[in-house]
Design an enzyme around this catalytic site. Sequence first.
Site, PDB file in Angstrom:
ATOM      1  N   GLY A 170     -18.415  20.120 -32.693  1.00  0.00           N
ATOM      2  CA  GLY A 170     -17.022  20.237 -33.347  1.00  0.00           C
ATOM      3  C   GLY A 170     -16.955  21.074 -34.796  1.00  0.00           C
ATOM      4  O   GLY A 170     -17.863  21.196 -35.193  1.00  0.00           O
ATOM      5  N   GLU A 171     -15.655  21.165 -35.084  1.00  0.00           N
ATOM      6  CA  GLU A 171     -15.387  21.788 -36.301  1.00  0.00           C
ATOM      7  C   GLU A 171     -14.486  20.729 -36.998  1.00  0.00           C
ATOM      8  O   GLU A 171     -13.516  20.510 -36.847  1.00  0.00           O
ATOM      9  CB  GLU A 171     -14.303  22.967 -35.967  1.00  0.00           C
ATOM     10  CG  GLU A 171     -13.737  23.649 -37.225  1.00  0.00           C
ATOM     11  CD  GLU A 171     -14.715  24.169 -38.182  1.00  0.00           C
ATOM     12  OE1 GLU A 171     -15.737  24.796 -38.200  1.00  0.00           O
ATOM     13  OE2 GLU A 171     -14.465  23.597 -39.507  1.00  0.00           O
TER      14      GLU A 171
ATOM     15  N   SER B  94     -20.506  22.005 -42.524  1.00  0.00           N
ATOM     16  CA  SER B  94     -20.442  23.357 -42.064  1.00  0.00           C
ATOM     17  C   SER B  94     -19.016  23.569 -41.439  1.00  0.00           C
ATOM     18  O   SER B  94     -18.765  22.928 -40.680  1.00  0.00           O
ATOM     19  CB  SER B  94     -21.718  23.510 -41.149  1.00  0.00           C
ATOM     20  OG  SER B  94     -21.640  24.745 -40.718  1.00  0.00           O
TER      21      SER B  94
ATOM     22  N   SER C  60     -20.380  29.446 -42.100  1.00  0.00           N
ATOM     23  CA  SER C  60     -20.764  30.025 -40.887  1.00  0.00           C
ATOM     24  C   SER C  60     -20.417  31.564 -41.113  1.00  0.00           C
ATOM     25  O   SER C  60     -19.353  31.953 -40.333  1.00  0.00           O
ATOM     26  CB  SER C  60     -20.757  29.423 -39.744  1.00  0.00           C
ATOM     27  OG  SER C  60     -20.989  28.009 -39.677  1.00  0.00           O
ATOM     28  N   LEU C  61     -21.132  31.967 -41.774  1.00  0.00           N
ATOM     29  CA  LEU C  61     -20.441  33.971 -42.022  1.00  0.00           C
ATOM     30  C   LEU C  61     -20.944  34.397 -40.612  1.00  0.00           C
ATOM     31  O   LEU C  61     -20.171  35.035 -40.009  1.00  0.00           O
ATOM     32  CB  LEU C  61     -21.223  34.397 -43.052  1.00  0.00           C
ATOM     33  CG  LEU C  61     -21.087  35.762 -43.313  1.00  0.00           C
ATOM     34  CD1 LEU C  61     -19.461  36.083 -43.905  1.00  0.00           C
ATOM     35  CD2 LEU C  61     -21.967  36.148 -44.610  1.00  0.00           C
TER      36      LEU C  61
ATOM     37  N   CYS D  44     -15.212  21.646 -28.843  1.00  0.00           N
ATOM     38  CA  CYS D  44     -14.712  22.289 -30.078  1.00  0.00           C
ATOM     39  C   CYS D  44     -13.827  23.243 -29.540  1.00  0.00           C
ATOM     40  O   CYS D  44     -13.940  23.619 -28.500  1.00  0.00           O
ATOM     41  CB  CYS D  44     -15.855  22.905 -30.877  1.00  0.00           C
ATOM     42  SG  CYS D  44     -15.405  23.834 -32.296  1.00  0.00           S
TER      43      CYS D  44
ATOM     44  N   CYS E 178     -29.448  23.662 -33.698  1.00  0.00           N
ATOM     45  CA  CYS E 178     -28.358  24.063 -33.861  1.00  0.00           C
ATOM     46  C   CYS E 178     -27.488  24.693 -32.764  1.00  0.00           C
ATOM     47  O   CYS E 178     -28.059  25.700 -32.091  1.00  0.00           O
ATOM     48  CB  CYS E 178     -28.013  25.095 -34.998  1.00  0.00           C
ATOM     49  SG  CYS E 178     -28.598  24.533 -36.753  1.00  0.00           S
TER      50      CYS E 178
ATOM     51  N   GLU F  96     -22.910  13.861 -29.781  1.00  0.00           N
ATOM     52  CA  GLU F  96     -24.278  14.019 -29.839  1.00  0.00           C
ATOM     53  C   GLU F  96     -24.528  13.923 -31.431  1.00  0.00           C
ATOM     54  O   GLU F  96     -23.789  14.216 -31.912  1.00  0.00           O
ATOM     55  CB  GLU F  96     -24.913  15.124 -29.036  1.00  0.00           C
ATOM     56  CG  GLU F  96     -25.019  15.009 -27.610  1.00  0.00           C
ATOM     57  CD  GLU F  96     -25.627  16.123 -26.953  1.00  0.00           C
ATOM     58  OE1 GLU F  96     -26.240  16.951 -27.407  1.00  0.00           O
ATOM     59  OE2 GLU F  96     -25.777  16.078 -25.465  1.00  0.00           O
TER      60      GLU F  96
ATOM     61  N   CYS G 104     -22.357  29.708 -29.064  1.00  0.00           N
ATOM     62  CA  CYS G 104     -22.653  28.386 -29.063  1.00  0.00           C
ATOM     63  C   CYS G 104     -22.093  27.723 -27.925  1.00  0.00           C
ATOM     64  O   CYS G 104     -21.125  27.791 -27.201  1.00  0.00           O
ATOM     65  CB  CYS G 104     -21.535  27.835 -30.321  1.00  0.00           C
ATOM     66  SG  CYS G 104     -21.435  26.258 -30.552  1.00  0.00           S
TER      67      CYS G 104
ATOM     68  N   CYS H 148     -16.777  29.984 -30.259  1.00  0.00           N
ATOM     69  CA  CYS H 148     -17.600  30.948 -30.852  1.00  0.00           C
ATOM     70  C   CYS H 148     -18.549  31.367 -29.541  1.00  0.00           C
ATOM     71  O   CYS H 148     -19.121  30.589 -28.873  1.00  0.00           O
ATOM     72  CB  CYS H 148     -18.557  30.567 -32.025  1.00  0.00           C
ATOM     73  SG  CYS H 148     -17.630  29.838 -33.448  1.00  0.00           S
TER      74      CYS H 148
END
Length: 419
Positions: free
Chosen positions: A219-220, A249, A272-273, A168, A391, A106, A175, A172
């Site tokens: 994804g990362e 990010s 992304s803390l 991903c 997000c 996407e 997410c 997390c």
Amino acid sequence: MYQKIKDIDFISMPPSKALFGMLPEELKDLMAELGQKGYRAVQIAEALYRQRVTGLEEITALPVSLRDELEAHGYGIEMPEIVQTARSVDGTERYLVRLADGETVETVWMPDGDGGERGDGSEAAAEEEATEGLEGNSEPRRDMRNMGALERNGYSRATICISSQVGCAVNCQFCLTAKLGIKRNLTAGEIAGQVAAVLNRHGVKIGRDRINLVFMGMGEPFLNYAEFIRSVHLLVKSIGIPESRMTVSTSGIEPSIRKFAEEPLRPKLALSLNASNDMVREQIMPITRKWNIAALLEAVQTLPLGKREWVTFEYVLLGGINDQPEHAREVLELLQGMKAKVNLIVWNPGPGIAYTQPKPEDVAVFQKMLIDNGLPAYIRRPRGRDIYAACGQLKRTLETSPAATAPLVEIAPAASPRG
Ligand code: SAH
Ligand code: SF4
């Protein structure tokens, strides 16, 4: 389980004869292989990245015989294709983009962006701050003939959010993309190609329209590091979007952050803390067990920052989990003395995820505490909520269960006009 993450860089990609994604020097090598002169490579690059053609037959600068030869050798353009579109009431569009092997990711288009750049000292931020409150003003201000596609529609700029992997691996807990697991990495051509497909759809002319990019889709990116960096080179040098208009990010892949700090061509970094101490972070981002907050902050501090450059820390606020005054105090301590700004993101709920949104008054107190203590903090403007384009909501609901995207304003095959 995070031992596995090491291997993700090696997730194989389909063998490809895609021209879109080849760097200029690779096109040159290909032309040499075919016994052609170097300028043919320049013509192909021009057609791929400036004109953004989608079929070999459109590269009219090449003789038909050479186009036929490329085809006979199995080469094609293979720009990713927008196959479905959902349009939000706020102008945000969310696309399902199909890759050559049939996988989909996407991509999101946000006219006027979501304010994520504010305060980071970039070109995009200066524009954001100058035009705040003027969004969507459709009064024609100048002769329409000199206007870009965006301006004609009353916007001063747009942000494209792109994916770097199919799914991903980072898991997390808040997410939606995490629920997909990881399918594969995208190639640089597939990452940059999402941008080209969206620019074509909106008739955007680079140099006339102001486009910002965020690597914040599925994804990362830092677990697909090599292809991510290659895509940056294509986007900057061939497609023509300056790196100062890009933000990547990461959930915090420490070795990649260190590598990134040494790149000659670098988008801005957002980390992304999402939590103010390791205990909370481990609970919501289990990858913290591999690289804790201290290790990430140390890595981030190796970034050579420009005079007006700030590192962005993203912080997704989850009701009762990380949104209390004691958490704000801890964030202040963590980031003390750093050239940092914080983007607060109100968590977007998703099916099957058992968190709650923060109370508006808690968000306000959190932001005020940071600002009052000298840490710039912005609340990310929610975009495209009604189409799940916000997000962390990028999961292939468009494809897998249309019912899950019930409040769609429009869902139709995308047209792809080119300007
Ligand atoms: N993998 C990268 C980039 C994609 S996620 C990363 O994690 O940074 C982009 C941003 O969306 C991250 O800051 C992430 O914390 C945030 N995010 C993920 N899920 C979310 C949700 N449901 N609501 C709000 N933000 C979310
Ligand atoms: Fe992956 Fe980012 Fe979602 Fe975490 S927040 S699962 S890293 S896409």
